[in-house]
Every structure is written in C-alpha cells, then in structure tokens.
Design a protein around this motif. Structure first.
Motif, short mmCIF file in Angstrom:
data_model
loop_
_atom_site.label_atom_id
_atom_site.label_comp_id
_atom_site.label_asym_id
_atom_site.label_seq_id
_atom_site.Cartn_x
_atom_site.Cartn_y
_atom_site.Cartn_z
N TYR A 1 0.84 -1.21 0.00
CA TYR A 1 0.00 0.00 0.00
C TYR A 1 0.87 1.25 0.00
CZ TYR A 1 1.35 0.39 4.90
OH TYR A 1 2.10 0.51 6.06
N GLN B 1 0.51 5.40 -4.36
CA GLN B 1 -0.18 6.04 -5.48
C GLN B 1 -0.12 7.55 -5.51
OE1 GLN B 1 -1.71 4.30 -3.03
NE2 GLN B 1 -3.23 5.63 -2.11
N SER C 1 -4.04 0.34 -3.22
CA SER C 1 -4.86 1.45 -3.72
C SER C 1 -5.97 1.87 -2.76
CB SER C 1 -5.45 1.10 -5.09
OG SER C 1 -4.44 0.62 -5.96
N LEU D 1 -7.53 4.70 -1.48
CA LEU D 1 -7.50 6.11 -1.88
C LEU D 1 -8.23 6.99 -0.88
CD1 LEU D 1 -8.30 5.67 -5.69
CD2 LEU D 1 -6.09 5.43 -4.51
N ILE E 1 -4.62 -4.25 -9.15
CA ILE E 1 -5.12 -3.28 -8.17
C ILE E 1 -5.91 -4.13 -7.17
CG2 ILE E 1 -6.51 -1.20 -7.83
CD1 ILE E 1 -3.94 -0.91 -9.62
N LEU F 1 -8.81 -1.78 -3.70
CA LEU F 1 -9.27 -0.43 -4.03
C LEU F 1 -10.49 -0.03 -3.21
CD1 LEU F 1 -9.01 2.03 -5.96
CD2 LEU F 1 -10.47 0.79 -7.58
N TYR G 1 -8.17 7.80 -10.69
CA TYR G 1 -7.15 6.78 -10.47
C TYR G 1 -7.21 5.69 -11.53
CZ TYR G 1 -4.28 3.39 -7.89
OH TYR G 1 -3.29 2.50 -7.51
N VAL H 1 -4.47 3.99 -14.17
CA VAL H 1 -3.90 2.64 -14.02
C VAL H 1 -4.36 1.70 -15.13
CG1 VAL H 1 -3.59 2.86 -11.52
CG2 VAL H 1 -5.68 1.85 -12.40
#
Ligand code: G3I
Length: 398
Positions: free
Chosen positions: A238, A241, A275, A277, A305, A308, A333, A337
């Motif tokens: 992790y 990003q 990911s 976020l 990924i 997420l 995002y 990707v």
C-alpha cells in the motif's frame, strides 16, 4: 464528451418504473423497447446522450465490462457477511469474477482462525468461501501467505531464528497445497516495505525479517511456486499512489525490492497495488503514477489493483457531495492505471458500504456512516459504481 451526470435516485426510479411499465405492457405488444424508453427518458429528464447509452447498457455488470477489455473485477468479502445474506451474495455473483477472503486466509483473523495453534490448520471458513466461489463461477484470490499482522499469539511468542524457516515452510506448503489449482493468485508476501523503519533496503522490521532476514521473501515465493505453479504469485503493498514524499520513497523501495528478487531468480510474477485512496486528495500526479506502473511493467511484472476503496473521512457530510468526490477519485485513479497494459485486474476491498474496514479504521468525525465502495448499504449502485464501470468501458483492450 459532455460529462455524464449522476442519475438521481429519482431518475433511476423513473427509469426502473418505466421499465416495469414497459414489461407490464409487453403482453399488449405496445411495450416501449428499453431504448425507446431511454430516449423518452432522455427527452423528458434532459439526461445526456452518454447517460442514455450508459442506461442502455445498465445491465452490464462490472465483471462483464472488465472482461470486455480483457480485465477482471472482483471484491473482498468476509465469510460472516457473504454467506449470511443472499442479497449480498447475489451482488458479488452479479458484479465480480474474483472473490478475496478478507480474513479467512490470514494466519489468524475472524472467528475461526486458519491457524488456531502450531500443529493445526482450520480450513472451515476458507473452504466454505471456495465452495461459494466455485458454485457461482468466481475465482478465489488468496490473501495473504506472509504478513506482519493478523498472526496468532502462539506464532508471535514462538517464532525465532531457529524455527522460522520450518514454520514458514510448513504454513505455505500446507495452505498452498490445500488450494493448489484453485487459486487465481496469491498475495505471497504482504506489506514487507516500511521505509520509516530506517533500513537501507526499505524493508519492514517484522517478525519474519527479524527471524529470517530479507530471505523470508524469497523463500515464500519459491515455496509457493513449488506447491502451486498455477496461482499467480503477487507481492502486495500500500501507500504507492500519491505524489507525496512517503509514497515516492516507498515506490523507490518497491522497485528496488522487485529488481533484487528478479535478479536473484525469485519467482515473483506480479505486483499488487492495494490502492486505498482518499476522496478530495489533491496530491495525485498522473504522470508520476504512470511512470511507476511502467517501471514495474518493464521488470516483466503484471500489476493488480488489489484493495481499491476511497475513504470519505475528510470530505463534506452531504451524501451526494461525498458520493461525487468518491466517484471522482475512482475515475481519476482508474483512468491512469487501466491505461497501463500490464494491469490485469481490479479488486475493491469490499463491495457494499454495508461492510468496510474503513468504518472502524477511518471513521468520520461526524459519525456518519462512511460511503467508500461501489454499492451503498442497500446494495444499490452509486456514482462510484458508474465511475468504475466507465473506467472499464474507456480502458484499452488487453
Ligand atoms: O474476528 C474478531 C471478532 O471475533 C472480535 O469480536 C472483534 C473484536 O474487535 O475482532 C475481530 O477481529 C477483527 C479482524 O479484522 C477479523 O479477525 C479485528 O478486530 C480487526 O482489526 C481485523 O481487521 C482486518 C485487518 O485487515 C486485519 O486483519 C480488516 O477487517 C481488514 O479489512 C484488513 O485488511 C487489510 C489487508 O488485509 C491488508 N491491507 C490493508 C487492509 C486494511 O487494513
């Protein structure tokens, strides 16, 4: 292309109602076809043509949209949630081609831990999730063979340099063999990098590193390859990003680790970018992320990924505003990707706001329920769902 607006719940209800009416009239052969209905709705509700098209293909699930581009979509779930709610299970069956046990393949998480003691393996929960997956056409993704967290107390109290290799070997040989040929991919090693720990290689001072040195990572991948050569072998982590100094240093350490493993002949095949976020996060640099993805791909690694979700902990309370900001984060995002051909699929860490680790780990100060995932607590598709759907629709074909 004009921005596709979010369908209000009212529009969705209207559309749904119109569909029912359409079906209801079907026997009188006067039914408006769905496309005619959509154009009616479009005229009357002034929705954009793109939304009308999206409505047309509303039946296309996330897994179908992903598959149309040679990708997969999946989600994590906990046994106790998935197998106790048919409606939730139906959502996973509709939307996902990959299922990840959120707890059940860790050494010790959930009510029936995989490793209750040194001598035992309890596959009760994980086998039930495997049966669910196989019965419903989903692949099972394994998470995680080696991690510094969710380890049982007996391991933390027992592990030492003289027994660590044997303990790690018996765990991986037993667990990977139990599922051999039935696992889509394994997170073989999870979160081995922690730059603030101060090591020159950026590795985390974990119980495994302290007992075996960095070689625990190579051993884990070699053992998994020996036992189940068909499962894709993934290194998962992790904090990779964003355009922040900590994420940048972690990206550098991750590339250094991957290079060392590959040069050593260690059979790592893929990199999992978790990911997790944040809605409203402005420190996002698309070009820097693209470069990281390309650097991983240039090492011959596939990219997944793997976890997420979008925390809405620090954005305004209003659900519509929050949903829009969460959807924007997904879109921003995934548009980057999914442009990278080495990316082979996307897994969200949960599917419905009903069950998310963020409720406990990143709660909102105002106490409102968090809304990080594609489906709301009633399993209805949110703007986040549409953002993911659109990202798959816009992705280049693999
Ligand atoms: O099962 C027990 C329950 O019996 C007990 O009553 C309850 C009391 O708090 O705890 C339950 O255990 C919880 C466990 O999940 C399930 O075993 C722990 O409290 C809880 O801290 C634990 O959190 C999970 C965490 O990993 C640690 O395993 C989260 O649900 C899970 O979403 C999270 O997932 C991780 C990934 O594995 C790796 N990447 C980060 C991601 C989020 O932290």
């Amino acid at each position: 292309m004009s921005q596709v607006k979010t369908l209000s719940r009212r529009d969705c209800l209207l559309f749904g109602l119109g569909t029912v009416v359409g079906i209801g009239l079907h026997s009188a052969k006067e039914a408006m076809s769905q496309s005619l209905l959509v154009s009616e709705l479009s005229r009357s509700r002034s929705i954009t043509p793109e939304m009308a098209i999206a409505l047309e293909s509303e039946t296309q699930s996330l897994k179908q949209r992903a598959a149309a581009k040679g990708l997969f979509f999946g989600a994590a779930a906990r046994h106790r949630d998935l197998l106790s709610s048919q409606s939730l299970a139906n959502s996973y069956i509709r939307e996902c081609s990959v299922l990840v046990p959120e707890w059940e393949l860790k050494w010790a998480a959930g009510d029936l831990p995989l490793r209750p003691n040194l001598d035992r393996f309890d596959f009760t929960r994980s086998d039930e999730m495997l049966r669910f997956a196989r019965a419903n056409g989903l692949s099972l993704r394994g998470h995680a063979l080696v991690w510094h967290l969710s380890n049982p107390r007996w391991l933390r109290e027992t592990l030492n340099p003289s027994n660590a290799e044997q303990l790690l070997t018996s765990h991986i040989r037993t667990v990977a063999a139990h599922f051999a040929g039935q696992i889509h991919s394994w997170d073989v090693v999870n979160e081995a990098i922690e730059v603030p720990d101060g090591r020159s290689d950026g590795l985390r001072n974990s119980l495994w590193l302290e007992s075996l040195g960095e070689a625990y990572i190579d051993l884990a991948f070699r053992l998994t390859a020996q036992v189940d050569s068909r499962a894709l072998r993934v290194y998962n982590d992790y904090g990779l990003q964003y355009a922040t100094s900590s994420h940048e240093s972690k990206r550098k350490a991750a590339l250094k680790l991957m290079e060392r493993l590959i040069v050593s002949g260690t059979p790592v095949q893929a990199f999992g970018i978790q990911s997790h976020l944040r809605a409203g996060e402005t420190r996002f640099d698309a070009e820097r992320l693209r470069r990281f993805l390309k650097d991983l791909a240039d090492l011959g690694l596939k990219i997944l990924i793997t976890e997420l979700d979008v925390s809405d902990q620090n954005v305004p309370a209003n659900p519509s505003v929050r949903d829009r900001l969460v959807a924007d984060a997904y879109r921003e995002y995934l548009d980057v990707v999914l442009d990278e051909p080495a990316v082979i699929g996307v897994v969200t860490w949960g599917l419905s706001d009903r069950h998310t680790w963020l409720s406990g780990d990143k709660p909102r100060e105002d106490g409102l329920p968090v809304r990080p995932l594609p489906l709301d607590e009633n399993l209805e598709r949110k703007p986040a769902w549409w953002a993911i759907a659109q990202a798959f629709d816009n992705a280049p074909l693999r």
